[in-house]
Design a protein around this motif. Structure first.
Motif, PDB file in Angstrom:
ATOM      1  N   PHE A  32      38.718  12.207 102.165  1.00  0.00           N
ATOM      2  CA  PHE A  32      38.838  12.112 103.622  1.00  0.00           C
ATOM      3  C   PHE A  32      37.658  12.763 104.351  1.00  0.00           C
ATOM      4  O   PHE A  32      37.811  13.323 105.425  1.00  0.00           O
ATOM      5  CB  PHE A  32      40.151  12.720 104.118  1.00  0.00           C
ATOM      6  CG  PHE A  32      41.377  12.178 103.444  1.00  0.00           C
ATOM      7  CD1 PHE A  32      41.714  10.848 103.568  1.00  0.00           C
ATOM      8  CD2 PHE A  32      42.190  12.998 102.673  1.00  0.00           C
ATOM      9  CE1 PHE A  32      42.841  10.334 102.955  1.00  0.00           C
ATOM     10  CE2 PHE A  32      43.320  12.489 102.051  1.00  0.00           C
ATOM     11  CZ  PHE A  32      43.634  11.161 102.196  1.00  0.00           C
ATOM     12  N   GLY A  33      36.485  12.743 103.758  1.00  0.00           N
ATOM     13  CA  GLY A  33      35.310  13.319 104.391  1.00  0.00           C
ATOM     14  C   GLY A  33      35.268  14.831 104.347  1.00  0.00           C
ATOM     15  O   GLY A  33      34.518  15.455 105.084  1.00  0.00           O
ATOM     16  N   GLY A  34      36.060  15.429 103.493  1.00  0.00           N
ATOM     17  CA  GLY A  34      36.085  16.885 103.379  1.00  0.00           C
ATOM     18  C   GLY A  34      36.547  17.302 102.005  1.00  0.00           C
ATOM     19  O   GLY A  34      36.359  16.592 101.028  1.00  0.00           O
ATOM     20  N   THR A  35      37.172  18.448 101.929  1.00  0.00           N
ATOM     21  CA  THR A  35      37.679  18.987 100.673  1.00  0.00           C
ATOM     22  C   THR A  35      39.189  19.109 100.768  1.00  0.00           C
ATOM     23  O   THR A  35      39.714  19.698 101.713  1.00  0.00           O
ATOM     24  CB  THR A  35      37.071  20.379 100.394  1.00  0.00           C
ATOM     25  OG1 THR A  35      35.651  20.263 100.369  1.00  0.00           O
ATOM     26  CG2 THR A  35      37.554  20.936  99.074  1.00  0.00           C
ATOM     27  N   LEU A  44      47.806  19.002  98.913  1.00  0.00           N
ATOM     28  CA  LEU A  44      48.475  20.052  99.662  1.00  0.00           C
ATOM     29  C   LEU A  44      47.929  20.139 101.080  1.00  0.00           C
ATOM     30  O   LEU A  44      48.647  19.986 102.061  1.00  0.00           O
ATOM     31  CB  LEU A  44      48.259  21.393  98.942  1.00  0.00           C
ATOM     32  CG  LEU A  44      48.749  22.647  99.626  1.00  0.00           C
ATOM     33  CD1 LEU A  44      50.268  22.696  99.624  1.00  0.00           C
ATOM     34  CD2 LEU A  44      48.178  23.875  98.921  1.00  0.00           C
ATOM     35  N   ILE A  45      46.628  20.372 101.178  1.00  0.00           N
ATOM     36  CA  ILE A  45      45.977  20.610 102.456  1.00  0.00           C
ATOM     37  C   ILE A  45      44.508  20.251 102.303  1.00  0.00           C
ATOM     38  O   ILE A  45      43.955  20.348 101.210  1.00  0.00           O
ATOM     39  CB  ILE A  45      46.181  22.076 102.888  1.00  0.00           C
ATOM     40  CG1 ILE A  45      45.930  22.299 104.370  1.00  0.00           C
ATOM     41  CG2 ILE A  45      45.381  23.039 102.008  1.00  0.00           C
ATOM     42  CD1 ILE A  45      46.467  23.634 104.889  1.00  0.00           C
ATOM     43  N   GLY A  46      43.894  19.808 103.372  1.00  0.00           N
ATOM     44  CA  GLY A  46      42.477  19.461 103.311  1.00  0.00           C
ATOM     45  C   GLY A  46      41.764  19.917 104.570  1.00  0.00           C
ATOM     46  O   GLY A  46      42.387  20.225 105.582  1.00  0.00           O
ATOM     47  N   THR A  47      40.455  19.961 104.476  1.00  0.00           N
ATOM     48  CA  THR A  47      39.663  20.387 105.611  1.00  0.00           C
ATOM     49  C   THR A  47      38.476  19.454 105.808  1.00  0.00           C
ATOM     50  O   THR A  47      37.969  18.874 104.854  1.00  0.00           O
ATOM     51  CB  THR A  47      39.185  21.849 105.445  1.00  0.00           C
ATOM     52  OG1 THR A  47      38.468  22.232 106.612  1.00  0.00           O
ATOM     53  CG2 THR A  47      38.321  22.036 104.217  1.00  0.00           C
ATOM     54  N   SER A  48      38.120  19.284 107.044  1.00  0.00           N
ATOM     55  CA  SER A  48      36.941  18.495 107.390  1.00  0.00           C
ATOM     56  C   SER A  48      36.449  18.992 108.750  1.00  0.00           C
ATOM     57  O   SER A  48      37.035  19.905 109.333  1.00  0.00           O
ATOM     58  CB  SER A  48      37.269  17.003 107.467  1.00  0.00           C
ATOM     59  OG  SER A  48      38.034  16.717 108.617  1.00  0.00           O
ATOM     60  N   LYS A  49      35.420  18.366 109.272  1.00  0.00           N
ATOM     61  CA  LYS A  49      34.880  18.743 110.584  1.00  0.00           C
ATOM     62  C   LYS A  49      35.920  18.593 111.688  1.00  0.00           C
ATOM     63  O   LYS A  49      35.846  19.254 112.707  1.00  0.00           O
ATOM     64  CB  LYS A  49      33.669  17.876 110.921  1.00  0.00           C
ATOM     65  CG  LYS A  49      32.498  18.103 110.017  1.00  0.00           C
ATOM     66  CD  LYS A  49      31.395  17.119 110.318  1.00  0.00           C
ATOM     67  CE  LYS A  49      30.361  17.159 109.224  1.00  0.00           C
ATOM     68  NZ  LYS A  49      29.446  16.045 109.279  1.00  0.00           N
ATOM     69  N   ARG A  50      36.878  17.719 111.484  1.00  0.00           N
ATOM     70  CA  ARG A  50      37.901  17.455 112.508  1.00  0.00           C
ATOM     71  C   ARG A  50      39.075  18.418 112.454  1.00  0.00           C
ATOM     72  O   ARG A  50      39.960  18.351 113.280  1.00  0.00           O
ATOM     73  CB  ARG A  50      38.394  16.025 112.369  1.00  0.00           C
ATOM     74  CG  ARG A  50      37.288  15.004 112.663  1.00  0.00           C
ATOM     75  CD  ARG A  50      37.759  13.605 112.437  1.00  0.00           C
ATOM     76  NE  ARG A  50      37.870  13.398 110.991  1.00  0.00           N
ATOM     77  CZ  ARG A  50      38.574  12.455 110.407  1.00  0.00           C
ATOM     78  NH1 ARG A  50      39.256  11.608 111.136  1.00  0.00           N
ATOM     79  NH2 ARG A  50      38.601  12.337 109.105  1.00  0.00           N
ATOM     80  N   GLY A  51      39.115  19.299 111.463  1.00  0.00           N
ATOM     81  CA  GLY A  51      40.203  20.260 111.354  1.00  0.00           C
ATOM     82  C   GLY A  51      40.899  20.175 110.019  1.00  0.00           C
ATOM     83  O   GLY A  51      40.335  19.700 109.040  1.00  0.00           O
ATOM     84  N   LEU A  52      42.136  20.614 109.994  1.00  0.00           N
ATOM     85  CA  LEU A  52      42.928  20.588 108.765  1.00  0.00           C
ATOM     86  C   LEU A  52      43.767  19.323 108.692  1.00  0.00           C
ATOM     87  O   LEU A  52      44.243  18.824 109.705  1.00  0.00           O
ATOM     88  CB  LEU A  52      43.913  21.762 108.725  1.00  0.00           C
ATOM     89  CG  LEU A  52      43.411  23.139 108.389  1.00  0.00           C
ATOM     90  CD1 LEU A  52      44.587  24.106 108.312  1.00  0.00           C
ATOM     91  CD2 LEU A  52      42.636  23.160 107.098  1.00  0.00           C
ATOM     92  N   LEU A  53      43.959  18.859 107.478  1.00  0.00           N
ATOM     93  CA  LEU A  53      44.923  17.803 107.180  1.00  0.00           C
ATOM     94  C   LEU A  53      46.007  18.497 106.373  1.00  0.00           C
ATOM     95  O   LEU A  53      45.737  19.028 105.293  1.00  0.00           O
ATOM     96  CB  LEU A  53      44.275  16.683 106.370  1.00  0.00           C
ATOM     97  CG  LEU A  53      45.206  15.660 105.741  1.00  0.00           C
ATOM     98  CD1 LEU A  53      46.039  14.959 106.803  1.00  0.00           C
ATOM     99  CD2 LEU A  53      44.430  14.652 104.933  1.00  0.00           C
TER     100      LEU A  53
END
Length: 124
Positions: A32-35, A44-53
């Motif tokens: 999703f463009g992040g980790t 579980l959870i992810g991060t990108s420039k747009r915030g947390l998923l």
């Protein structure tokens, strides 16, 4: 001709999530463009420039999406029920981050572990 730098500053949220997960067994995967952080093969959870998923599950989705700085995760114009996006403003403190991580952990611990994918067989 000037070279464009390919060095990208590391996302500080990745380090914060690693620290918050502590001694738990987890893996990281680029998505999703992040980790994204995975436990037992489940996101579980992810991060990108747009915030947390944050993966909260379908039953907790409405309450989580109604929280400040949170909204339903959308991908390709489609809502992803069970996942919320939390704007960076909603994760500025360690308490904010712990809140979202606890919600994700509560849901993901209810899921069975995923079997690891087998590498494809080579034809001989």
């Amino acid at each position: 001709m000037a070279k464009l730098s390919t060095n990208v500053a590391p996302d500080p949220m990745v380090a914060r999530l690693r620290a918050a997960l502590g001694q738990r067994a987890f893996t990281e995967q680029k998505m999703f463009g992040g980790t994204c952080f995975m436990i037992n093969g489940n996101m579980l959870i992810g991060t990108s420039k747009r915030g947390l998923l944050v993966r909260v599950g379908k039953q907790a989705h409405a309450a989580a999406a109604a929280r400040p700085h949170a909204s339903t995760m959308e991908m390709g114009g489609r809502s992803m029920e069970g996942y919320v996006r939390v704007a960076p403003e909603g994760t500025t403190t360690d308490a904010d981050l712990a809140f979202w991580l606890d919600h994700a952990l509560a849901f993901v611990k209810t899921l069975p572990a995923k079997a690891k994918a087998r590498p494809p067989k080579r034809s001989t």
